[in-house]
Design a protein around this motif. Structure first.
Motif, PDB file in Angstrom:
ATOM      1  N   LEU A  20     -58.484  11.996   0.358  1.00  0.00           N
ATOM      2  CA  LEU A  20     -57.993  12.623   1.593  1.00  0.00           C
ATOM      3  C   LEU A  20     -56.836  11.836   2.194  1.00  0.00           C
ATOM      4  CD1 LEU A  20     -61.323  13.715   3.338  1.00  0.00           C
ATOM      5  CD2 LEU A  20     -59.612  15.186   2.250  1.00  0.00           C
ATOM      6  N   ALA A  21     -56.908  10.503   2.108  1.00  0.00           N
ATOM      7  CA  ALA A  21     -55.821   9.678   2.639  1.00  0.00           C
ATOM      8  C   ALA A  21     -54.530   9.937   1.873  1.00  0.00           C
ATOM      9  CB  ALA A  21     -56.202   8.203   2.566  1.00  0.00           C
ATOM     10  N   PHE A  22     -54.623  10.063   0.559  1.00  0.00           N
ATOM     11  CA  PHE A  22     -53.424  10.348  -0.239  1.00  0.00           C
ATOM     12  C   PHE A  22     -52.880  11.734   0.082  1.00  0.00           C
ATOM     13  CE2 PHE A  22     -53.541   6.607  -2.770  1.00  0.00           C
ATOM     14  CZ  PHE A  22     -52.312   6.567  -3.434  1.00  0.00           C
ATOM     15  N   GLY A  23     -53.769  12.710   0.270  1.00  0.00           N
ATOM     16  CA  GLY A  23     -53.310  14.034   0.658  1.00  0.00           C
ATOM     17  C   GLY A  23     -52.561  14.009   1.973  1.00  0.00           C
ATOM     18  N   ALA A  24     -53.053  13.195   2.922  1.00  0.00           N
ATOM     19  CA  ALA A  24     -52.406  13.093   4.237  1.00  0.00           C
ATOM     20  C   ALA A  24     -51.049  12.410   4.159  1.00  0.00           C
ATOM     21  CB  ALA A  24     -53.325  12.334   5.196  1.00  0.00           C
ATOM     22  N   LEU A  80     -56.153   2.716   5.933  1.00  0.00           N
ATOM     23  CA  LEU A  80     -56.669   3.897   5.250  1.00  0.00           C
ATOM     24  C   LEU A  80     -57.375   3.597   3.938  1.00  0.00           C
ATOM     25  CD1 LEU A  80     -53.888   6.595   5.808  1.00  0.00           C
ATOM     26  CD2 LEU A  80     -56.036   6.298   7.028  1.00  0.00           C
ATOM     27  N   THR A  81     -57.021   2.510   3.290  1.00  0.00           N
ATOM     28  CA  THR A  81     -57.679   2.202   2.020  1.00  0.00           C
ATOM     29  C   THR A  81     -59.120   1.769   2.283  1.00  0.00           C
ATOM     30  OG1 THR A  81     -56.626   0.020   2.155  1.00  0.00           O
ATOM     31  CG2 THR A  81     -55.670   1.599   0.633  1.00  0.00           C
ATOM     32  N   PRO A  82     -60.057   2.293   1.495  1.00  0.00           N
ATOM     33  CA  PRO A  82     -61.471   1.971   1.727  1.00  0.00           C
ATOM     34  C   PRO A  82     -61.802   0.501   1.513  1.00  0.00           C
ATOM     35  CG  PRO A  82     -61.225   3.901   0.314  1.00  0.00           C
ATOM     36  CD  PRO A  82     -59.882   3.272   0.450  1.00  0.00           C
ATOM     37  N   THR A  83     -61.038  -0.185   0.663  1.00  0.00           N
ATOM     38  CA  THR A  83     -61.254  -1.609   0.439  1.00  0.00           C
ATOM     39  C   THR A  83     -59.996  -2.368   0.834  1.00  0.00           C
ATOM     40  OG1 THR A  83     -60.534  -1.367  -1.866  1.00  0.00           O
ATOM     41  CG2 THR A  83     -62.889  -1.264  -1.441  1.00  0.00           C
ATOM     42  N   PRO A  84     -60.121  -3.588   1.394  1.00  0.00           N
ATOM     43  CA  PRO A  84     -58.969  -4.296   1.943  1.00  0.00           C
ATOM     44  C   PRO A  84     -58.173  -5.114   0.924  1.00  0.00           C
ATOM     45  CG  PRO A  84     -60.962  -5.522   2.398  1.00  0.00           C
ATOM     46  CD  PRO A  84     -61.388  -4.286   1.664  1.00  0.00           C
ATOM     47  N   ASP A  85     -58.314  -4.819  -0.384  1.00  0.00           N
ATOM     48  CA  ASP A  85     -57.610  -5.623  -1.380  1.00  0.00           C
ATOM     49  C   ASP A  85     -56.156  -5.179  -1.500  1.00  0.00           C
ATOM     50  OD1 ASP A  85     -57.542  -3.604  -3.904  1.00  0.00           O
ATOM     51  OD2 ASP A  85     -59.414  -3.424  -2.802  1.00  0.00           O
ATOM     52  N   VAL A  86     -55.318  -6.088  -1.997  1.00  0.00           N
ATOM     53  CA  VAL A  86     -53.871  -5.857  -2.078  1.00  0.00           C
ATOM     54  C   VAL A  86     -53.541  -4.733  -3.048  1.00  0.00           C
ATOM     55  CG1 VAL A  86     -51.664  -6.911  -2.686  1.00  0.00           C
ATOM     56  CG2 VAL A  86     -53.387  -8.254  -1.475  1.00  0.00           C
TER      57      VAL A  86
END
Length: 231
Positions: free
Chosen positions: A154-158, A198-204
């Motif tokens: 959904l984040a990518f769609g947005a 927006l990313t579910p995990t905080p990794d780079v």
């Protein structure tokens, strides 16, 4: 004062459809719930992951979340139509202009979700799980898996809708093209913050997988404004 009246018009226009949207979202979610086991199995096979659950309600909640995601995905054209009608009302954007904004926003949304599902997600998950070893085996919760996949898609769609919103803001005179050209460095900073949120995990890695395409879309928005000769 003009901004205040525009906001009032936007909210009042939005309120006209909010009940119908809520009811439709509930009914479609309920319908898709019966298909959610097949949906989850398809996603699981596509991403080649074995899933586990660690609470009695874990599988049920995962299917509810998957159903809600499916309902949002199916109803997105209507959701975007309602949003654009409300946004366009204060600026007299209607008729063919409104149709094209809705059309291209829907196309960009679904393009973003497909790009995420078929390109970004498999690569990102493979990379992250590549740090496992014989001593360090991944045990993935079904709930966290569904959260990760649905939020990322959904984040990518947005974010794929960024160019069309840039065109809208330039067309109605809120932000001219020169504003976007002049503030690239601040846009890059904002993109990094948005990707982190927006990313579910905080990794780079996941931040780059989202932030990279978002900045490309930002530049694409400027190019589109130049082609359309909108200043």
């Amino acid at each position: 004062m003009a901004a205040h009246s525009s906001l009032i018009i936007f909210i009042s226009e939005l309120r006209k459809s909010i009940r119908r949207l809520g009811l439709s979202l509930f009914l479609v979610t309920l319908t898709i719930f019966f298909l959610s086991p097949q949906m989850l199995r398809y996603v699981q096979e596509h991403l080649a992951e074995k899933l586990y659950f660690f609470s009695v309600a874990g599988p049920f909640l995962a299917h509810v979340k998957m159903s809600l995601f499916g309902a949002v995905f199916v109803l997105m054209p209507w959701l975007l139509t309602v949003l654009w009608k409300a946004m366009g009302k204060p600026f007299k954007v209607e008729g063919k202009q409104l149709f094209f904004f809705v059309l291209f926003t829907c196309l960009l949304f679904y393009a973003g979700t497909m790009f995420c599902y078929f390109v970004t997600l498999p690569f990102g998950i493979k990379f992250l799980l590549g740090f496992g070893s014989e001593e360090l085996k991944p045990v993935i919760s079904v709930g966290r898996f569904v959260n990760f996949v649905t939020l990322f898609i959904l984040a990518f769609g947005a974010i794929f809708e960024l160019p069309i919103f840039m065109v809208f803001m330039a067309k109605v005179g809120v932000c001219p093209r020169s504003f976007f050209e002049r503030n690239r460095r601040y846009a890059l900073l904002m993109i990094a913050i948005v990707a982190a949120l927006l990313t579910p995990t905080p990794d780079v890695v996941n931040m780059l997988l989202m932030g990279g395409p978002l900045y490309i879309l930002y530049e694409a928005g400027i190019v589109i404004l130049m082609i359309m000769r909108i200043k």
